[in-house]
Design a protein around this motif. Structure first.
Motif, PDB file in Angstrom:
ATOM      1  N   ARG A 275      74.389  12.874  74.858  1.00  0.00           N
ATOM      2  CA  ARG A 275      73.702  13.493  73.725  1.00  0.00           C
ATOM      3  C   ARG A 275      72.218  13.171  73.676  1.00  0.00           C
ATOM      4  NH1 ARG A 275      74.618  11.911  67.415  1.00  0.00           N
ATOM      5  NH2 ARG A 275      72.891  13.162  66.583  1.00  0.00           N
ATOM      6  N   SER A 276      71.827  12.000  74.170  1.00  0.00           N
ATOM      7  CA  SER A 276      70.455  11.559  73.980  1.00  0.00           C
ATOM      8  C   SER A 276      70.053  10.624  75.113  1.00  0.00           C
ATOM      9  CB  SER A 276      70.306  10.831  72.637  1.00  0.00           C
ATOM     10  OG  SER A 276      70.913   9.543  72.696  1.00  0.00           O
ATOM     11  N   ARG A 277      68.832  10.125  75.053  1.00  0.00           N
ATOM     12  CA  ARG A 277      68.406   9.066  75.959  1.00  0.00           C
ATOM     13  C   ARG A 277      69.283   7.845  75.748  1.00  0.00           C
ATOM     14  NH1 ARG A 277      62.499   8.109  73.636  1.00  0.00           N
ATOM     15  NH2 ARG A 277      62.728  10.355  73.344  1.00  0.00           N
ATOM     16  N   GLY A 278      69.265   6.924  76.751  1.00  0.00           N
ATOM     17  CA  GLY A 278      70.008   5.682  76.619  1.00  0.00           C
ATOM     18  C   GLY A 278      71.166   5.589  77.595  1.00  0.00           C
ATOM     19  N   HIS A 279      71.736   4.388  77.678  1.00  0.00           N
ATOM     20  CA  HIS A 279      72.852   4.164  78.594  1.00  0.00           C
ATOM     21  C   HIS A 279      74.177   4.475  77.903  1.00  0.00           C
ATOM     22  CE1 HIS A 279      73.818   0.428  76.500  1.00  0.00           C
ATOM     23  NE2 HIS A 279      72.617  -0.058  76.718  1.00  0.00           N
ATOM     24  N   CYS A 280      75.283   4.274  78.617  1.00  0.00           N
ATOM     25  CA  CYS A 280      76.608   4.637  78.111  1.00  0.00           C
ATOM     26  C   CYS A 280      76.865   4.026  76.736  1.00  0.00           C
ATOM     27  CB  CYS A 280      77.685   4.178  79.085  1.00  0.00           C
ATOM     28  SG  CYS A 280      77.702   5.073  80.642  1.00  0.00           S
ATOM     29  N   ASN A 281      77.545   4.802  75.901  1.00  0.00           N
ATOM     30  CA  ASN A 281      77.749   4.372  74.511  1.00  0.00           C
ATOM     31  C   ASN A 281      79.083   3.686  74.285  1.00  0.00           C
ATOM     32  OD1 ASN A 281      79.409   6.580  74.766  1.00  0.00           O
ATOM     33  ND2 ASN A 281      78.516   7.754  73.088  1.00  0.00           N
ATOM     34  N   THR A 282      79.839   3.462  75.350  1.00  0.00           N
ATOM     35  CA  THR A 282      81.057   2.664  75.260  1.00  0.00           C
ATOM     36  C   THR A 282      80.707   1.191  75.510  1.00  0.00           C
ATOM     37  OG1 THR A 282      81.384   3.213  77.574  1.00  0.00           O
ATOM     38  CG2 THR A 282      82.620   4.506  75.980  1.00  0.00           C
ATOM     39  N   MET A 283      81.707   0.326  75.412  1.00  0.00           N
ATOM     40  CA  MET A 283      81.485  -1.076  75.752  1.00  0.00           C
ATOM     41  C   MET A 283      81.665  -1.241  77.261  1.00  0.00           C
ATOM     42  SD  MET A 283      80.390  -3.894  74.637  1.00  0.00           S
ATOM     43  CE  MET A 283      80.521  -3.808  72.834  1.00  0.00           C
ATOM     44  N   GLY A 284      80.873  -0.456  78.007  1.00  0.00           N
ATOM     45  CA  GLY A 284      80.864  -0.554  79.453  1.00  0.00           C
ATOM     46  C   GLY A 284      79.934  -1.664  79.902  1.00  0.00           C
ATOM     47  N   THR A 285      79.601  -1.642  81.185  1.00  0.00           N
ATOM     48  CA  THR A 285      78.790  -2.726  81.725  1.00  0.00           C
ATOM     49  C   THR A 285      77.387  -2.732  81.153  1.00  0.00           C
ATOM     50  OG1 THR A 285      80.086  -2.597  83.760  1.00  0.00           O
ATOM     51  CG2 THR A 285      78.021  -3.816  83.860  1.00  0.00           C
ATOM     52  N   ALA A 286      76.789  -1.561  80.969  1.00  0.00           N
ATOM     53  CA  ALA A 286      75.424  -1.509  80.438  1.00  0.00           C
ATOM     54  C   ALA A 286      75.361  -2.116  79.042  1.00  0.00           C
ATOM     55  CB  ALA A 286      74.920  -0.068  80.430  1.00  0.00           C
ATOM     56  N   SER A 287      76.250  -1.683  78.156  1.00  0.00           N
ATOM     57  CA  SER A 287      76.282  -2.244  76.797  1.00  0.00           C
ATOM     58  C   SER A 287      76.598  -3.731  76.834  1.00  0.00           C
ATOM     59  CB  SER A 287      77.324  -1.519  75.946  1.00  0.00           C
ATOM     60  OG  SER A 287      76.994  -0.158  75.781  1.00  0.00           O
ATOM     61  N   THR A 288      77.566  -4.096  77.656  1.00  0.00           N
ATOM     62  CA  THR A 288      77.968  -5.496  77.749  1.00  0.00           C
ATOM     63  C   THR A 288      76.813  -6.379  78.179  1.00  0.00           C
ATOM     64  OG1 THR A 288      80.265  -4.893  78.286  1.00  0.00           O
ATOM     65  CG2 THR A 288      79.535  -7.110  78.892  1.00  0.00           C
ATOM     66  N   MET A 289      76.114  -5.985  79.250  1.00  0.00           N
ATOM     67  CA  MET A 289      75.047  -6.843  79.771  1.00  0.00           C
ATOM     68  C   MET A 289      73.849  -6.897  78.833  1.00  0.00           C
ATOM     69  SD  MET A 289      76.461  -8.254  82.244  1.00  0.00           S
ATOM     70  CE  MET A 289      75.031  -9.305  82.525  1.00  0.00           C
ATOM     71  N   GLY A 290      73.565  -5.825  78.105  1.00  0.00           N
ATOM     72  CA  GLY A 290      72.509  -5.876  77.100  1.00  0.00           C
ATOM     73  C   GLY A 290      72.832  -6.884  76.006  1.00  0.00           C
ATOM     74  N   LEU A 291      74.091  -6.855  75.540  1.00  0.00           N
ATOM     75  CA  LEU A 291      74.511  -7.788  74.491  1.00  0.00           C
ATOM     76  C   LEU A 291      74.583  -9.222  75.024  1.00  0.00           C
ATOM     77  CD1 LEU A 291      77.297  -5.631  72.799  1.00  0.00           C
ATOM     78  CD2 LEU A 291      74.964  -5.989  71.986  1.00  0.00           C
ATOM     79  N   LEU A 292      75.076  -9.382  76.246  1.00  0.00           N
ATOM     80  CA  LEU A 292      75.162 -10.732  76.808  1.00  0.00           C
ATOM     81  C   LEU A 292      73.784 -11.313  77.079  1.00  0.00           C
ATOM     82  CD1 LEU A 292      78.202 -10.689  79.264  1.00  0.00           C
ATOM     83  CD2 LEU A 292      78.123 -11.202  76.820  1.00  0.00           C
ATOM     84  N   ALA A 293      72.811 -10.463  77.402  1.00  0.00           N
ATOM     85  CA  ALA A 293      71.448 -10.965  77.589  1.00  0.00           C
ATOM     86  C   ALA A 293      70.943 -11.610  76.305  1.00  0.00           C
ATOM     87  CB  ALA A 293      70.516  -9.838  78.021  1.00  0.00           C
ATOM     88  N   GLU A 294      71.323 -11.044  75.153  1.00  0.00           N
ATOM     89  CA  GLU A 294      70.950 -11.675  73.883  1.00  0.00           C
ATOM     90  C   GLU A 294      71.768 -12.934  73.640  1.00  0.00           C
ATOM     91  OE1 GLU A 294      70.890 -10.726  69.093  1.00  0.00           O
ATOM     92  OE2 GLU A 294      70.248  -9.153  70.486  1.00  0.00           O
ATOM     93  N   ALA A 295      73.058 -12.899  73.954  1.00  0.00           N
ATOM     94  CA  ALA A 295      73.891 -14.088  73.778  1.00  0.00           C
ATOM     95  C   ALA A 295      73.399 -15.241  74.658  1.00  0.00           C
ATOM     96  CB  ALA A 295      75.345 -13.765  74.099  1.00  0.00           C
ATOM     97  N   LEU A 296      72.845 -14.903  75.817  1.00  0.00           N
ATOM     98  CA  LEU A 296      72.283 -15.924  76.706  1.00  0.00           C
ATOM     99  C   LEU A 296      70.975 -16.511  76.164  1.00  0.00           C
ATOM    100  CD1 LEU A 296      72.847 -14.264  80.198  1.00  0.00           C
ATOM    101  CD2 LEU A 296      73.824 -16.445  79.452  1.00  0.00           C
ATOM    102  N   GLY A 297      70.367 -15.813  75.221  1.00  0.00           N
ATOM    103  CA  GLY A 297      69.118 -16.299  74.635  1.00  0.00           C
ATOM    104  C   GLY A 297      67.867 -15.656  75.193  1.00  0.00           C
TER     105      GLY A 297
END
Length: 570
Positions: free
Chosen positions: A186-208
């Motif tokens: 629908r728009s710019r951005g990576h996959c909107n499921t909890m796939g690898t792209a979403s996971t690694m973006g969130l884990l990058a924050e969890a890593l600090g």
């Protein structure tokens, strides 16, 4: 403090003159008078569609760097688009990390902002930053907005697998399937499921490594640009405080990432990426840590493929910080973030605004959601399964193996009406590990036999030495180590062998006496299926890639090398 870039620009000799003169093109007169020089490592590319908007993000970062007194310098780096690159983007993750590391070390910069989104881009950038160890932070590009088809929300990847199986089952026409294409993205951005792209973006924050509260912001949301500007300001401060990845990325940080991975129902690919990042820092992270830390963590995020909703819903429901507040007692409070403060200090005001998307701790979607690590005579060095995406009735199972020697062999035979397969069979695909393919492709979630789909079967036990998309689902055992091409027992399994899976006991075995299994020789079709590159990157990769249980990095890249440049060129 004296900045690293002053090694290039400071002084009155000929070398300093050359460095300054060639970089002056429009920079202010005081650009070389002690200002920190900040690289913006940008993975934007028209051929990485999920990252194409990062050029706009980079502009906001530049403005923030200027505002904080730094000098921003955009640095295009290798970009890997998951949907386009053949044979698999994972083949080049290590190359992208190595090239980015070398460019960061070689250039006159004091810190770096890492812009990534699509699956391999954030892992490769973090591997590079960990190796060169300059002050760094990540800006995840964010997920796309939710598209709809026939009145229903579509999850990128997950609904591709679902709809394509419906076509094979005869319950959806090809015309309808193709019509869904323009609705999926629908728009710019990576996959909107909890796939690898979403996971690694969130884990990058969890890593600090991400400005707290940024990860998961949808790509079209104006707040992404606002926080990108703030990240530009923050990186200048990181340089002044000399806050480097080696201080941020500790065993405690990886502990928090593993807790997060379980709570969000994240991608299995995160296991191999986190192991590789830790390896660059010399941190002793193992598969056993994933099971030990994550096994008792509840699944709280109700997102596809393990659940119902999508990333836009997670953001409105409170985002990552709301999830982490629910499991705050499981987090290591000593791990700090790019803010200079502990991760847990940023969770006090987080709120779950929609409990149907983010479940409360007392009523989890599943009580134990971590990645399960399996061992046995079929996986001496481990294999993994994502119980949150599997069928409960198959988590303990015994069935006859149907063995495929390569992806081509699988595709040629899986829909053969004479294939001796039933719903209890165990599909085994080999030759898909780091060396075997090469690159460990996302093929482990094998499509089911058409004749079984027509009977209503929608899941079977599947075993592979490759990976699967983070958007995929099913009872899939993957990352089997050692892989077949490295002499693992998967190469010696035969069609008709009985395989036993017991996720609760963490076992994966083939019911063949060990002496007999060891005496078997891989058949010629298996050997013929292994990659045999003669030159170039593929040859280097096959010769030096490690196994999945240690991150599938190159053996000579393990460990940090620091930021020092050995020689002056002029």
């Amino acid at each position: 403090m004296e900045h690293r870039s002053s090694q290039w620009y400071g002084g009155d000799d000929r070398n300093a003159y050359i460095h300054r003169a060639w970089m002056r093109r429009g920079l202010p007169a005081d650009a070389f008078d002690g200002r920190p020089h900040i690289a913006i490592a940008n993975t934007a590319s028209d051929l990485t569609p999920c990252n194409a908007h990062l050029t706009e993000v980079a502009r906001s970062v530049k403005e923030g760097i200027w505002a904080a007194g730094g000098v921003p310098l955009e640095l295009p780096v290798v970009s890997l688009g998951e949907t386009n690159v053949r044979p698999t983007a994972m083949l080049w993750r290590n190359m992208a990390a190595m090239s980015t590391e070398e460019m960061l070390r070689a250039n006159p910069i004091d810190g770096v902002v890492l812009l990534g989104g699509c699956d391999k881009t954030i892992p490769s950038l973090l591997m590079a930053a960990a190796s060169v160890d300059l002050p760094a932070l990540v800006i995840p590009g964010g997920p796309m907005l939710t598209g709809t088809f026939r009145g229903e929300a579509l999850g990128c990847g997950t609904d591709v697998w679902r709809l394509s199986e419906e076509v094979r089952a005869g319950t959806l026409t090809n015309e309808q399937f193709h019509r869904s294409e323009s609705s999926m993205i629908r728009s710019r951005g990576h996959c909107n499921t909890m796939g690898t792209a979403s996971t690694m973006g969130l884990l990058a924050e969890a890593l600090g490594t991400v400005l707290p509260g940024l990860a998961g912001t949808p790509a079209p949301d104006s707040r992404l640009l606002e926080m990108s500007h703030e990240s530009g300001r923050l990186i200048v401060d990181l340089v002044e405080r000399d806050l480097r990845p080696s201080r941020l990325l500790t065993k405690a940080s990886f502990h928090n990432a593993i807790v997060t991975l379980a709570a969000i129902g994240g991608s299995t690919n995160a296991v191999v990426h986190l192991l590789a990042i830790a390896g660059r820092l010399g941190i002793d992270l193992t598969l056993a840590d994933f099971d030990r830390i994550g096994s008792g963590v509840p699944l709280l995020v109700n997102l596809q493929p393990a659940g119902t909703f999508l990333m836009e819903d997670l953001f409105r429901a409170g985002g990552l910080q709301a999830v982490l507040r629910e499991v705050q007692d499981l987090l290591d409070p000593t791990a700090i973030t790019v803010s200079g403060r502990p991760l847990v200090d940023h969770l006090n005001e987080a709120t779950v605004w929609d409990a149907s998307v983010i479940a409360h701790r007392e009523e989890p979607l599943q009580p134990d959601a971590g990645i399960a690590v399996l061992r046995g005579n079929l996986a001496p060095d481990g294999a993994i399964i994502k119980p949150a995406a599997a069928s409960i009735h198959l988590l303990k199972h015994r069935g006859r193996a149907i063995v495929f020697d390569s992806i081509e062999d699988f595709r040629a035979r899986i829909d053969d009406p004479d294939l001796d397969v039933d719903a209890d069979s165990v599909l085994v695909l080999r030759g898909c590990g780091p060396r075997g393919y090469p690159g460990m492709p996302e093929v482990s979630n094998m499509p089911l036999p058409k004749k079984l789909l027509e009977q209503g079967v929608r899941d079977m036990v599947r075993i592979c030495d490759g990976r699967m998309s983070g958007t995929a689902y099913g009872t899939v055992i993957l990352h089997v180590a050692p892989e077949a091409a490295a002499g693992g027992p998967l190469a010696r399994v035969r069609t008709g062998d009985w395989i036993t899976l017991d996720v609760h006991r963490r076992r994966l075995d083939v019911d063949v006496p060990q002496d007999e299994l060891d005496a078997r020789e891989p058949n010629q079709a298996t050997l013929d299926g292994f990659a045999k590159p003669r030159r170039g990157w593929e040859r280097l990769y096959v010769d030096h890639v490690t196994q999945a249980d240690t991150g599938a990095d190159l053996d000579f890249l393990v460990g940090s090398s620091g930021d020092a440049v050995a020689r002056e060129s002029h």
